[in-house]
Design a protein around this motif. Structure first.
Motif, short mmCIF file in Angstrom:
data_model
loop_
_atom_site.label_atom_id
_atom_site.label_comp_id
_atom_site.label_asym_id
_atom_site.label_seq_id
_atom_site.Cartn_x
_atom_site.Cartn_y
_atom_site.Cartn_z
N ARG A 138 -10.88 4.07 19.33
CA ARG A 138 -11.65 5.48 19.38
C ARG A 138 -13.33 5.00 19.27
NH1 ARG A 138 -14.08 9.34 19.72
NH2 ARG A 138 -14.00 11.24 18.69
N GLY A 139 -13.54 3.55 18.87
CA GLY A 139 -15.02 3.51 18.84
C GLY A 139 -15.72 3.52 17.32
N TYR A 140 -14.55 3.85 16.42
CA TYR A 140 -15.23 4.15 15.11
C TYR A 140 -15.42 2.54 14.47
CZ TYR A 140 -13.79 8.82 15.02
OH TYR A 140 -13.47 10.22 15.09
N HIS A 141 -14.81 1.59 14.87
CA HIS A 141 -15.07 -0.07 14.15
C HIS A 141 -15.02 -0.84 15.01
CE1 HIS A 141 -15.22 0.99 9.78
NE2 HIS A 141 -14.20 2.05 9.98
N TRP A 142 -15.61 -1.82 14.97
CA TRP A 142 -15.56 -2.95 15.81
C TRP A 142 -14.34 -4.02 15.09
CZ3 TRP A 142 -19.49 -3.88 19.12
CH2 TRP A 142 -20.79 -3.02 18.76
N PRO A 143 -13.78 -4.63 15.99
CA PRO A 143 -12.64 -5.46 15.74
C PRO A 143 -12.53 -6.35 14.55
CG PRO A 143 -12.95 -5.64 17.98
CD PRO A 143 -14.16 -4.84 17.32
N LEU A 144 -13.96 -6.89 14.22
CA LEU A 144 -14.21 -7.76 12.90
C LEU A 144 -13.94 -6.83 11.73
CD1 LEU A 144 -16.67 -10.48 14.19
CD2 LEU A 144 -14.17 -10.61 13.68
N ASP A 145 -14.40 -5.54 11.80
CA ASP A 145 -14.64 -4.58 10.76
C ASP A 145 -13.02 -4.53 10.33
OD1 ASP A 145 -17.16 -4.25 11.40
OD2 ASP A 145 -16.80 -2.05 12.04
N VAL A 146 -12.00 -4.30 10.89
CA VAL A 146 -10.81 -4.26 10.86
C VAL A 146 -10.21 -5.33 10.09
CG1 VAL A 146 -8.71 -3.75 11.78
CG2 VAL A 146 -10.51 -2.28 12.37
N LEU A 147 -10.59 -6.55 10.89
CA LEU A 147 -9.94 -7.84 10.47
C LEU A 147 -10.33 -8.32 9.04
CD1 LEU A 147 -8.35 -10.74 10.93
CD2 LEU A 147 -10.45 -11.38 11.99
N ALA A 148 -11.71 -7.99 8.56
CA ALA A 148 -12.25 -8.17 7.47
C ALA A 148 -11.52 -7.17 6.24
CB ALA A 148 -13.81 -7.93 7.44
N SER A 149 -11.10 -6.04 6.68
CA SER A 149 -10.25 -5.23 5.57
C SER A 149 -9.08 -5.83 5.15
CB SER A 149 -10.01 -3.78 6.11
OG SER A 149 -11.52 -3.33 6.35
N PHE A 150 -8.28 -6.14 6.36
CA PHE A 150 -6.88 -6.98 6.15
C PHE A 150 -7.14 -8.29 5.32
CE2 PHE A 150 -5.65 -5.31 10.46
CZ PHE A 150 -4.62 -4.20 9.80
N LEU A 151 -8.26 -9.18 5.71
CA LEU A 151 -8.57 -10.17 4.64
C LEU A 151 -8.82 -10.00 3.43
CD1 LEU A 151 -10.15 -12.39 7.44
CD2 LEU A 151 -7.91 -12.60 6.73
N MET A 152 -9.71 -8.94 3.12
CA MET A 152 -10.23 -8.53 1.90
C MET A 152 -8.93 -8.00 0.99
SD MET A 152 -13.93 -7.20 2.42
CE MET A 152 -14.05 -6.63 0.74
N CYS A 153 -7.84 -7.40 1.69
CA CYS A 153 -7.02 -6.42 0.81
C CYS A 153 -5.73 -7.47 0.65
CB CYS A 153 -6.80 -5.18 1.63
SG CYS A 153 -8.31 -4.09 1.53
N THR A 154 -5.55 -8.25 1.44
CA THR A 154 -4.45 -9.23 1.10
C THR A 154 -4.12 -9.45 -0.11
OG1 THR A 154 -4.12 -9.56 3.56
CG2 THR A 154 -3.15 -11.11 1.89
#
Length: 170
Positions: A138-154
């Motif tokens: 949709r263009g709301y987030h860059w791929p790295l934004d999403v990856l960072a969330s996964f890494l931070m919340c694991t």
């Protein structure tokens, strides 16, 4: 902003954004909205607590409370603009991805001891992946934004897993 990952991140985003109709990607990204994801976790927390897993239920609730405590300060500190809104800031990391990940996987960790098969984790993975995909397409987030969330919340989810442990259903 600069860095070795930002150029490929922007190129990947340009290649993906709006490749699927907005009506579809908007619905997918909505799985990460607080009014959608948090009630799923809340129901699992109540269910697990009622079944005697109060420690796991408390850990999952705490993990969700910690999501904005981790995400919001980093959004403000980085002030990263969005793929389609370069004038706006606060896109890194993705709060919607973090919310979906912690809510759905946390719920799966809580209900898994009382179910057969791996369907809670498969469903959690699907909902989280659909959210992340929708946000990127949709263009709301860059791929790295999403990856960072996964890494931070694991680590939060590993704490929930540890607190839940291997419980036998009552």
């Amino acid at each position: 902003m600069s860095g070795p990952l930002l150029v490929p991140d922007a190129a990947l985003s340009r290649a993906l954004v709006r490749t699927v109709p907005d009506a579809v990607t908007q619905r997918l990204s909505d799985f990460g909205n607080v009014p959608v994801a948090v009630p799923v976790l809340l129901l699992a927390v109540l269910y697990a607590a009622r079944r005697g897993n109060r420690r796991g239920a408390a850990a999952a609730a705490l993990a969700m409370v910690l999501v904005p405590a981790l995400i919001v300060p980093l959004k403000e500190w980085t002030a990263r603009p969005g793929p389609l809104e370069p004038w706006a800031s606060g896109y890194f990391p993705s709060g919607h991805t973090a919310t979906a990940y912690v809510a759905y996987v946390g719920a799966a960790l809580l209900v898994r001891p009382y179910t057969r098969g791996r369907w809670p984790f498969l469903l959690a993975a699907a909902l989280t992946a659909l959210t992340a995909t929708g946000l990127i397409l949709r263009g709301y987030h860059w791929p790295l934004d999403v990856l960072a969330s996964f890494l931070m919340c694991t680590p939060l989810l590993l704490g929930v897993k540890r607190a839940t442990g291997r419980r036998r259903p009552r």
